[in-house]
Design an enzyme around this catalytic site. Structure first.
Site, PDB file in Angstrom:
ATOM      1  N   ASP A 150       0.867  -1.168   0.000  1.00 49.20           N
ATOM      2  CA  ASP A 150       0.000   0.000   0.000  1.00 49.20           C
ATOM      3  C   ASP A 150       0.915   1.233   0.000  1.00 49.20           C
ATOM      4  OD1 ASP A 150      -2.085   1.730   0.023  1.00 49.20           O
ATOM      5  OD2 ASP A 150      -3.100   0.863   1.748  1.00 49.20           O
TER       6      ASP A 150
HETATM    7  C1  BGC Z   1      -4.864   3.482   0.092  1.00 50.10           C
HETATM    8  C2  BGC Z   1      -4.980   2.492  -1.034  1.00 50.10           C
HETATM    9  C3  BGC Z   1      -4.851   3.199  -2.344  1.00 50.10           C
HETATM   10  C4  BGC Z   1      -3.535   3.942  -2.370  1.00 50.10           C
HETATM   11  C5  BGC Z   1      -3.324   4.714  -3.643  1.00 50.10           C
HETATM   12  C6  BGC Z   1      -3.627   4.349  -0.023  1.00 50.10           C
HETATM   13  O1  BGC Z   1      -3.670   5.399   0.884  1.00 50.10           O
HETATM   14  O2  BGC Z   1      -4.873   2.804   1.321  1.00 50.10           O
HETATM   15  O3  BGC Z   1      -6.214   1.823  -0.961  1.00 50.10           O
HETATM   16  O4  BGC Z   1      -4.958   2.298  -3.410  1.00 50.10           O
HETATM   17  O5  BGC Z   1      -3.516   4.878  -1.316  1.00 50.10           O
HETATM   18  O6  BGC Z   1      -4.186   5.774  -3.727  1.00 50.10           O
END
Ligand code: BGC
Length: 803
Positions: A320
């Site tokens: 993530d």
């Molecule tokens: C989130 C993810 C997301 C990523 C990119 C993170 O803060 O937890 O779900 O895909 O950002 O935006």
């Protein structure tokens, strides 16, 4: 005097100068570490086409020869091996992390990328390998709608939120939504959609529940697999997230989930396991949190032993965004790709290579997986990106799926409504409908149909007095009605102040209208959890609005309908007796208002059912004492720069760690076992028609139990029924839930008097439990009861089987 003035001016000048230099230095640091640090790895654009022996190919490394990896007649595995053998160590290390956040923040030079692409796989220019675009998210593609110097827009469709899609219990429909969503990715040049989300609704307050499907892992797995199959049918990938046990937003980057192996296997991992089994997604995203002391992105046990070895996952794992702590441990554990990539990670991997801590076999394995994805993507073909997905067709799919996932909770002889009536629309959210939640799960859509518009489109007249009251309220609170935009919208859910109606005004509105519809809205998202006051519970203003409306309308013999435009569970038990009908509309995407009108008018007979329990009190949830109740705001600084480990004796419960003491007793598993009253049970939802169930039949064939049950529409309106199959074990040696959902099916649209025999398969291995003594799945022999139900508390027929 003059001197004082001069000194003051000089001091101010110095302060300004320091601020300016500080600001510039800060910006330079941010930019060189997190945004854009890839000067030497810019995608090559002018790759020559060469013909040898009658075969034309892109000579990616410009050596004048046809390399195996350049030959698109070769299988992907051979191309990957050849390419891998030509990469330098530096290039291998380099591809393990993304190229930073610049495009995610819209900072791309015209023609050089796609603003809003939140992550990339970096290009390898020496070998002519392109970069790959990764974009959110679960409710539709998230890219910026406008681009510098381009005189057009690039809107995407805001599809219904994941929870609503799951509430359809219709895998075919969800697959269609996925096809449409994936088509937008394909046409706009995005290679991987960062979704769907497959975390379990452990507690109603998780701010991101709207991005997830259910409190039940089987439903999560089946709906998630349908979504993956739909999106990937376009030749673009998905990233199933957030793996795993990521069930709160409070301190989400550092929280340690302390959970039993049995709960992990049966509840938190199960949905992901089914998705891998049924859909083999291109990628999975590891989560921010730790599980039992180890960051998931650094856990070889989760990423390699379970995901790859036990389940046979073949794709890649990405982190993530800014997740994990130690890049070397991440790669060694099987976290192949670090997103969005930082300069610090790049350096750490290089140091790991130099000091021998970075396992080079693991590096090769990860690079292989990344290259496989690149070869699968359209970027390695001559695909001509149309950039014009059929947004109108997708709006139709959105409307259809939105209405199918709305859940009718109460209907005392009021719905469906006759068209053409004069409706009093009350509450700000009737006019300002919420399409979806905030954060990365938000979409930049061209429009959102409000309930006011939806009802007007359906031929209703909307009370002008109620409308004027709203306009006046809005004008008086102008600032509070300004919707946050861009990054600010990501982390600030829009909460305009609710209205109050005095009883005189309400009586005037009631005298002018045939019925009232009150919309109650909730909005939440990434970075924060929900709370009890004014969120789970109705606010004082909402209670007052409900009472004032019911008093005035019901006294005049007129009906009141409540529409819930929410993304997560709220309290309903204390007020549900007041209105005549309650429609749980969820957040239906950009066509929400039209979809609600379809249900209210009966153009669509409601057929959605709850994918989670609506409890009487939130503390009836077994997880409640171990869930943060005052959700702390997200700390972006900690996310970017990292945070020191908190010593064990200074750790704060539910912030630094969370004990999943309830084990497998999540959602209905707990409510049923503890025999608790609920406001609406898991699987509940009303229809405008009635269904009768015939006898349930089972046939056991090898490792599968085939179950069928005839369902007839015995009412007066066409409709669809969701049949849920729960399995219980009456005499058991182990602690197990009273019943668990093991299969479900939705009938086709049944005309009045028509019958559809639904058939499902329950693999025997779905009846196993995780045996903590032997650390393996175990099937308890004996008698099992299979129940066909309209909800988890409304069983129609049952039968027994012996195993
Ligand atoms: C989130 C993810 C997301 C990523 C990119 C993170 O803060 O937890 O779900 O895909 O950002 O935006």
């Amino acid at each position: 005097m003059k001197k004082i003035f001069r000194i003051t001016l000089k001091t101010l000048g110095i302060i300004l100068f320091i601020l300016l230099v500080g600001g510039l230095l800060g910006w330079w640091y941010l930019s060189s570490q997190f945004l854009d640090f890839e000067d030497d790895y810019v995608q090559k654009t002018d790759i020559p086409m060469v013909t040898i022996g009658g075969h034309s190919f892109l000579d990616r490394n410009e050596n004048g020869e046809l390399d195996i990896y350049e030959d698109n007649r070769q299988p992907i595995e051979a191309r990957v091996e050849d390419l891998l053998s030509q990469m330098t160590v530096e290039e291998k290390i380099h591809i393990l992390k993304g190229s930073g956040m610049a495009s995610g923040l819209g900072m791309v030079e015209p023609g050089e990328g796609i603003p809003g692409v939140v992550g990339t796989i970096v290009a390898t220019p020496r070998l002519g390998i392109p970069s790959i675009n990764l974009s959110d998210g679960p409710a539709g593609l998230r890219i910026e709608p406008k681009r510098d110097g381009v005189d057009r827009t690039f809107y995407c469709t805001a599809f219904p939120i994941a929870t609503l899609l799951a509430s359809t219990w219709n895998t075919e429909l969800v697959e269609n939504v996925g096809q449409a969503m994936g088509n937008e990715a394909l046409e706009y040049g995005i290679d991987v959609i960062l979704g769907p989300g497959a975390n379990i609704h452990r507690h109603p307050f998780c701010g991101r529940n709207f991005e997830y499907y259910s409190e039940d892992p089987l439903l999560t797995g089946k709906i998630g697999a349908a979504m993956v199959n739909g999106i990937e049918s376009n030749g673009v990938g998905t990233s199933v997230k957030h793996f795993v046990a990521n069930n709160q937003e409070t301190n989400r980057n550092y929280n340690d989930t302390r959970v039993s192996e049995r709960a992990m296997r049966e509840i938190y991992l199960k949905g992901f396991e089914i998705i891998v089994e049924d859909a083999q997604p291109w990628t999975i995203m590891s989560s921010y949190n730790k599980v039992n002391g180890t960051y998931t992105s650094e856990s070889k046990y989760l990423l390699t032993d379970i995901l790859r070895e036990d389940w046979g996952f073949e794709g890649l794992v990405m982190s993530d965004w800014f997740g994990g702590n130690d890049p070397v441990s991440m790669v060694n554990a099987g976290n192949d790709l670090l997103e969005p990539g930082t300069k610090k990670q790049w350096k750490a991997l290089t140091v790991g290579y130099e000091d021998g801590t970075l396992d080079m076999d693991a590096v090769d394995t990860s690079v292989r997986r990344i290259l496989t994805l690149i070869f699968k993507s359209k970027k390695m073909t001559a695909y001509n990106y149309g950039e014009n997905p059929d947004l109108e067709a997708h709006a139709i799919i959105t409307r259809k799926s939105a209405s199918e996932g709305m859940v009718l909770l109460k209907n005392d002889d009021v719905l469906p409504l006759e068209k053409g009536q004069n409706v009093a629309l009350l509450g700000v959210y009737s006019y300002d409908f919420i399409a979806g939640g905030t954060g990365s799960g938000d979409v930049n859509e061209a429009y959102t149909v409000s309930l006011e518009e939806g009802l007007t489109n359906a031929g209703f007249r909307v009370s002008p007095t109620a409308n004027q009251a709203y306009q006046k309220h809005r004008a008086a609170n102008e600032e509070a009605f300004e919707k946050p935009e861009g990054m600010s919208a990501m982390f600030n859910p829009y909460h305009p102040p609710e209205m109050s109606y005095d009883s005189n005004l309400m009586e005037t509105i009631a005298s002018e209208s045939d019925l009232a519809i009150i919309t109650m809205g909730r909005n939440s998202g990434e970075g924060g959890d929900r709370v009890v006051a004014d969120d789970f519970l109705l606010s004082d203003k909402e209670k007052e609005m409900l009472s004032t409306t019911c008093d005035a309308f019901q006294k005049a013999g007129k009906k009141v309908i409540v529409v819930l435009n929410i993304g997560g569970v709220i309290e309903t038990a204390s007020w549900k007796n007041q209105p005549d009908a309650i429609l749980l509309a969820w957040q239906g995407g950009q066509e929400g208002g039209n979809a609600v009108a379809d249900i209210l008018t009966g153009d669509v007979n409601p057929s959605g059912k709850l994918t989670m329990t609506f409890p009487v009190h939130v503390d009836d949830h077994a997880s409640n004492t171990n869930f943060p109740q005052n959700g702390l705001p997200m700390q972006i600084k900690d996310m970017l720069l990292g945070k020191d480990e908190v010593p064990e004796d200074e750790m704060v419960q539910n912030v630094d760690y969370t004990n999943y003491e309830e084990g497998i007793y999540v959602g209905y598993r707990h409510f049923d076992k503890a025999n608790l009253k609920v406001s609406y049970p898991f699987g509940f939802g009303l229809s405008y028609t009635d269904f009768a169930y015939g006898d349930i039949e089972t046939v056991q064939e090898n490792d599968t139990i085939k179950v069928s049950v005839p369902v007839s529409n015995i009412g007066k309106t066409n409709g669809k029924e969701i049949v849920q199959f729960y399995v219980s074990k009456d005499s058991t040696q182990i602690d197990r839930p009273t019943q668990e959902l093991k299969a479900f099916a939705k009938t086709k649209l049944l005309g009045t008097g028509a019958t559809d025999t639904v058939q499902v398969k329950i693999p025997l291995n779905y009846l196993r439990y995780w045996n903590e003594n032997s650390s393996q799945w175990t099937l308890e022999p004996g008698k099992y009861i299979i129940k066909a139900g309209a909800s988890s508390r409304d069983f129609k027929k049952s039968t027994e089987i012996k195993i």
